[in-house]
Write a protein that holds these residues in place. Structure first.
Motif, PDB file in Angstrom:
ATOM      1  N   THR A 103       0.617  -0.853   0.220  1.00 35.72           N
ATOM      2  CA  THR A 103      -0.568   0.187   0.271  1.00 35.72           C
ATOM      3  C   THR A 103       0.700   1.059   0.163  1.00 35.72           C
ATOM      4  OG1 THR A 103      -1.625  -1.181   1.561  1.00 35.72           O
ATOM      5  CG2 THR A 103      -1.926   1.017   1.348  1.00 35.72           C
ATOM      6  N   SER A 127      -8.226  13.403   3.690  1.00 36.46           N
ATOM      7  CA  SER A 127      -8.791  12.559   2.454  1.00 36.46           C
ATOM      8  C   SER A 127      -6.651  11.890   1.228  1.00 36.46           C
ATOM      9  CB  SER A 127      -9.330  12.100   1.610  1.00 36.46           C
ATOM     10  OG  SER A 127      -9.215  10.723   0.656  1.00 36.46           O
ATOM     11  N   THR A 129      -4.565   9.468  -2.129  1.00 34.62           N
ATOM     12  CA  THR A 129      -4.796   8.265  -2.140  1.00 34.62           C
ATOM     13  C   THR A 129      -4.101   7.024  -2.242  1.00 34.62           C
ATOM     14  OG1 THR A 129      -4.796   9.988  -4.373  1.00 34.62           O
ATOM     15  CG2 THR A 129      -4.748   7.897  -5.328  1.00 34.62           C
ATOM     16  N   GLU A 130      -5.185   6.401  -2.347  1.00 34.48           N
ATOM     17  CA  GLU A 130      -4.003   5.103  -1.813  1.00 34.48           C
ATOM     18  C   GLU A 130      -4.211   4.261  -2.452  1.00 34.48           C
ATOM     19  OE1 GLU A 130      -5.106   2.735   2.681  1.00 34.48           O
ATOM     20  OE2 GLU A 130      -6.569   2.502   0.649  1.00 34.48           O
ATOM     21  N   THR A 131      -2.867   3.132  -3.311  1.00 32.25           N
ATOM     22  CA  THR A 131      -2.608   2.418  -4.076  1.00 32.25           C
ATOM     23  C   THR A 131      -2.388   1.002  -3.199  1.00 32.25           C
ATOM     24  OG1 THR A 131      -2.438   4.508  -5.461  1.00 32.25           O
ATOM     25  CG2 THR A 131      -1.749   1.718  -6.347  1.00 32.25           C
ATOM     26  N   THR A 140      -5.501  -1.566  -6.960  1.00 33.20           N
ATOM     27  CA  THR A 140      -7.168  -0.830  -7.488  1.00 33.20           C
ATOM     28  C   THR A 140      -5.987   0.595  -6.302  1.00 33.20           C
ATOM     29  OG1 THR A 140      -7.251  -1.526  -4.659  1.00 33.20           O
ATOM     30  CG2 THR A 140      -8.533  -2.545  -6.689  1.00 33.20           C
ATOM     31  N   SER A 141      -7.247   1.745  -6.993  1.00 34.33           N
ATOM     32  CA  SER A 141      -6.470   3.011  -6.257  1.00 34.33           C
ATOM     33  C   SER A 141      -7.741   4.184  -5.799  1.00 34.33           C
ATOM     34  CB  SER A 141      -6.013   3.368  -7.274  1.00 34.33           C
ATOM     35  OG  SER A 141      -5.052   4.948  -6.590  1.00 34.33           O
ATOM     36  N   GLY A 142      -7.577   4.692  -4.688  1.00 32.49           N
ATOM     37  CA  GLY A 142      -8.626   5.431  -4.398  1.00 32.49           C
ATOM     38  C   GLY A 142      -8.623   5.906  -3.512  1.00 32.49           C
ATOM     39  N   PRO A 143      -9.591   7.068  -2.803  1.00 32.53           N
ATOM     40  CA  PRO A 143      -9.140   8.144  -1.602  1.00 32.53           C
ATOM     41  C   PRO A 143      -9.328   6.997  -0.352  1.00 32.53           C
ATOM     42  CG  PRO A 143     -11.446   8.095  -2.588  1.00 32.53           C
ATOM     43  CD  PRO A 143     -11.244   7.154  -3.660  1.00 32.53           C
ATOM     44  N   THR A 144      -8.559   7.202   0.423  1.00 29.58           N
ATOM     45  CA  THR A 144      -8.379   7.603   2.360  1.00 29.58           C
ATOM     46  C   THR A 144      -9.750   8.054   2.815  1.00 29.58           C
ATOM     47  OG1 THR A 144      -7.172   9.007   2.821  1.00 29.58           O
ATOM     48  CG2 THR A 144      -5.732   7.273   1.946  1.00 29.58           C
ATOM     49  N   THR A 178     -17.359   6.444   3.614  1.00 30.57           N
ATOM     50  CA  THR A 178     -18.346   5.136   4.205  1.00 30.57           C
ATOM     51  C   THR A 178     -18.909   5.455   5.598  1.00 30.57           C
ATOM     52  OG1 THR A 178     -17.206   3.530   4.238  1.00 30.57           O
ATOM     53  CG2 THR A 178     -18.046   3.868   2.212  1.00 30.57           C
TER      54      THR A 178
END
Length: 219
Positions: A103, A127, A129-131, A140-144, A178
């Motif tokens: 990560t 937030s 970007t977490e890869t 996969t990649s997206g915001p924390t 979430t």
């Protein structure tokens, strides 16, 4: 008041009673964490988690190597650059395929206080970007998530089956993601530098318990 938090002694082993999620449900179990080393630049530890899920014993071993850096401003806070997890285990005696998860955070993930905690101090974690690259698997990649934190105490007496400890305690509340509104409270021994108690709750002052951890033995 501000206090310094010791680094765990290399080889320190802490056993915890835990409440953790597995495949969407919560189960009680045990975690044994071995602190191999930790300093201002990184850490290495191994955690063995055992849960009884529906009559089946699940055991997962995660060996983690984290690259981080301690900041001079705010003093004693830190940010994480990357984490490598090597995972193995078994379910009901059947082996789980070994995997490695790497990560990385862009920019670095600012977490909050590390080895210096000041009572009443607040911080905001944005937030980033977490890869995540999983082998075998893919990327996969997206915001924390984002959160806000406060040091609630720098001298709280916490008693568990492992003993009574002089702790620094913090509370963080998710502001994005979430589970926004959910919160976590952690208490860390100032002398030993290890986590003594942690509770994770759903939104609200008395939100549903979503996770729990409490030290039962320290060696």
């Amino acid at each position: 008041a501000c206090v310094n938090i010791a680094y765990p002694t290399p080889g320190r082993v802490v056993t915890y009673d835990i409440l953790a999620e597995f495949e969407g449900d919560l189960y009680e179990g045990e975690m044994v964490r071995t602190h191999h080393f930790i300093d201002a630049n990184g850490s290495h530890d191994t955690a063995v988690v055992s849960l009884s899920a529906g009559g089946i014993v699940v055991t997962v071993t995660t060996e983690s190597r984290e690259v981080h850096r301690v900041l001079s401003n705010p003093a004693g806070h830190f940010e994480i650059l990357s984490v490598v997890d090597e995972i193995s285990g078994d379910t009901g005696g059947f082996p789980i395929p070994d995997s490695t998860s790497t990560t990385t955070y862009t920019p670095a993930l600012y977490v909050g206080p590390f080895n210096r905690w000041c009572e009443g101090e607040t911080w905001t974690t944005p937030s980033v970007t977490e890869t995540i690259q999983t082998d075998p698997g893919g990327t996969t990649s997206g915001p924390t998530d984002a959160w806000e934190g406060v040091v609630e105490s720098t001298s709280e007496s916490v008693t568990t089956a492992a003993g009574t400890f002089d702790c620094a305690c913090s509370k963080t509340t998710l502001t994005q993601g979430t589970n926004a509104g959910g919160w976590t409270r952690q208490c860390v021994s100032k002398d030993l530098g290890v986590l003594i108690r942690e509770e994770i709750r759903a939104p609200g002052p008395e939100g549903e318990v979503l996770g729990f951890l409490e030290a039962t033995d320290i060696d």
